[in-house]
Design a protein around this motif. Structure first.
Motif, mmCIF file in Angstrom:
data_model
loop_
_atom_site.group_PDB
_atom_site.id
_atom_site.type_symbol
_atom_site.label_atom_id
_atom_site.label_comp_id
_atom_site.label_asym_id
_atom_site.label_seq_id
_atom_site.Cartn_x
_atom_site.Cartn_y
_atom_site.Cartn_z
ATOM 1 N N VAL A 105 -41.713 41.380 -33.649
ATOM 2 C CA VAL A 105 -40.854 40.164 -32.377
ATOM 3 C C VAL A 105 -40.694 39.190 -33.533
ATOM 4 C CG1 VAL A 105 -42.355 41.257 -30.629
ATOM 5 C CG2 VAL A 105 -43.166 39.404 -31.892
ATOM 6 N N GLY A 106 -39.875 38.162 -33.078
ATOM 7 C CA GLY A 106 -40.172 36.878 -33.533
ATOM 8 C C GLY A 106 -38.670 36.227 -33.909
ATOM 9 N N GLY B 200 -34.097 29.296 -29.666
ATOM 10 C CA GLY B 200 -34.178 30.246 -30.703
ATOM 11 C C GLY B 200 -34.557 31.575 -29.640
ATOM 12 N N HIS B 201 -35.689 32.445 -30.098
ATOM 13 C CA HIS B 201 -35.921 33.520 -29.607
ATOM 14 C C HIS B 201 -37.364 33.317 -29.113
ATOM 15 C CE1 HIS B 201 -32.251 34.915 -31.509
ATOM 16 N NE2 HIS B 201 -32.255 35.794 -30.650
ATOM 17 N N GLY B 202 -37.877 31.903 -28.853
ATOM 18 C CA GLY B 202 -39.366 31.733 -28.863
ATOM 19 C C GLY B 202 -39.707 32.411 -27.543
ATOM 20 N N ARG B 203 -38.966 32.498 -26.240
ATOM 21 C CA ARG B 203 -39.424 33.180 -25.095
ATOM 22 C C ARG B 203 -39.152 34.628 -25.187
ATOM 23 N NH1 ARG B 203 -37.003 31.351 -18.943
ATOM 24 N NH2 ARG B 203 -38.680 32.500 -17.851
ATOM 25 N N GLU B 204 -38.224 35.104 -25.733
ATOM 26 C CA GLU B 204 -38.213 36.408 -26.086
ATOM 27 C C GLU B 204 -39.350 36.953 -26.778
ATOM 28 O OE1 GLU B 204 -35.811 34.309 -26.336
ATOM 29 O OE2 GLU B 204 -33.492 35.152 -26.264
ATOM 30 N N THR B 205 -39.855 36.336 -27.888
ATOM 31 C CA THR B 205 -41.081 36.897 -28.476
ATOM 32 C C THR B 205 -42.193 37.013 -27.750
ATOM 33 O OG1 THR B 205 -40.457 35.602 -30.471
ATOM 34 C CG2 THR B 205 -42.686 36.168 -30.289
ATOM 35 N N VAL B 206 -42.343 35.987 -26.680
ATOM 36 C CA VAL B 206 -43.624 36.286 -25.927
ATOM 37 C C VAL B 206 -43.211 37.432 -24.803
ATOM 38 C CG1 VAL B 206 -44.898 35.280 -23.944
ATOM 39 C CG2 VAL B 206 -44.185 33.651 -25.988
ATOM 40 N N GLY B 207 -42.166 37.395 -24.384
ATOM 41 C CA GLY B 207 -41.772 38.658 -23.253
ATOM 42 C C GLY B 207 -41.745 39.868 -24.095
ATOM 43 N N TYR B 208 -41.288 40.095 -25.167
ATOM 44 C CA TYR B 208 -41.182 41.424 -25.712
ATOM 45 C C TYR B 208 -42.584 41.873 -26.177
ATOM 46 C CZ TYR B 208 -36.242 41.937 -26.435
ATOM 47 O OH TYR B 208 -34.875 42.159 -26.362
#
Length: 367
Positions: A211-212, A278-286
């Motif tokens: 992720v990241g 960025g993709h901060g929230r996606e990093t947590v969700g994934y």
């Protein structure tokens, strides 16, 4: 007009096909190398994040090879990506390069807007030909993503990882040379069959999620080949962001039915409930999603000083504790060294493997 663009993984195959379909002469930047990094670092602000520096190196090498037009994506929000185009343009002008810069804005783009921009960019092309070019480029993008997924599956399972990587590289060349959807499909099937026919080691690999930040996830030069290293250490990697997903979400306005980050964003609650860029929230969700899918561990990657990923990292410790999944964060800049990356990955894989042995009471993966 000689068009170039920045590298981001194997996206170049699809972009090259698209521009050639618009009757443009394409100058593909040389593969990201130590010289690419050196040029980018030398001419970029020291505090800039690694993707900007690598892109700078890409542009300088492409302009040296005769390119006169640069096409790249743009954006807005807390992530500094939205500033890349203007910063890079100013630097290149100061260096004496003469060129035209075209920015495809994201995430506001819609398919019809993209078609209009590409038609203006093309050399005397009809609307129909633009659509054809986009369609073939999209087919190549999906093919590349499928081949990358096959390599991630087979790399930890085959006796000869070097051979698997060579088969994969040849498959990419076949996709690049393909001129029709049928030829693309044949290239994917032939490569998949060859990978599936390689002798296997009989081991059951660990499952590790990656992720990241998107560029650091997709461009191997920016993360010192983390994905391949994990595969060779006996881990099947699931990369949570793909090129088709990124193109659909950020350039096509989400009109196509491919993977989306919406489910991952929903999984980020209650750990992170706000958009942080960025993709901060996606990093947590994934990470939450991977834990609930039974993955053995997660590696977060991002460029040093990336604010969205730093915010995500600040809550991943809680996610790891509550969801019961080991998480390791790795930041990259021009000072990152292969030996250090390899050592950290080996230690993480050893820890995850030991944890799995204890939890399951037996050996489920290769040593």
């Amino acid at each position: 007009m000689k068009v170039t663009f920045p590298h981001m993984g194997n996206l170049w195959i699809s972009v090259k096909s698209l521009f050639e379909g618009l009757n443009l002469e394409v100058v593909v930047p040389p593969p990201c190398s130590s010289r690419t990094m050196e040029l980018g670092v030398r001419h970029s602000p020291e505090f800039a994040c690694l993707p900007l520096k690598i892109n700078m190196g890409n542009f300088i090498e492409a302009l040296e090879n005769g390119a006169d037009t640069i096409v790249m994506a743009g954006g807005w929000g807390p992530c500094r990506f939205g500033y890349y185009a203007q910063v890079e343009k100013d630097i290149l002008v100061d260096l004496g390069f003469k060129f035209r810069l075209i920015v495809l804005e994201a995430p506001d783009s819609r398919l019809q807007d993209l078609i209009k921009q590409l038609k203006l960019l093309g050399q005397n092309v009809s609307f129909f030909k633009v659509v054809q070019a986009i369609r073939l480029a999209w087919e190549k993008l999906k093919a590349v993503d499928e081949l990358e997924s096959k390599l991630r599956y087979y790399l930890p399972r085959v006796l000869d990882p070097d051979r698997a990587e060579k088969v994969f590289a040849e498959g990419l060349k076949k996709v690049d040379r393909a001129n029709t959807s049928m030829e693309i499909r044949e290239a994917v099937l032939a490569t998949s069959d060859e990978l599936g026919g390689l002798p296997q080691n009989g081991c059951i690999p660990l499952r590790i999620g990656l992720v990241g930040e998107i560029y650091t996830l997709l461009e191997p030069a920016s993360n010192l080949q983390v994905e391949r290293r994990l595969g060779r250490l006996g881990a099947e990697v699931k990369k949570t962001v793909s090129l088709p997903q990124w193109v659909n979400d950020h350039l096509l306005g989400g009109v196509l039915k491919v993977g989306s980050c919406r489910e991952a964003v929903a999984c980020s609650s209650p750990y992170l409930n706000d958009w942080v860029g960025g993709h901060g929230r996606e990093t947590v969700g994934y990470t939450v999603q991977l834990a609930r899918q039974g993955f053995d561990g997660v590696v977060q990657v991002g460029p040093l000083t990336c604010m969205p990923e730093i915010v995500a990292q600040s809550v991943l410790g809680k996610v790891s504790q509550v969801e019961g999944i080991p998480v390791m964060t790795m930041y990259f800049d021009e000072q990152s060294a292969e030996a250090g990356v390899q050592t950290r990955l080996e230690a993480f894989i050893d820890m995850v493997r030991h944890r799995k042995r204890i939890n399951n009471g037996s050996l489920f993966s290769c040593t």
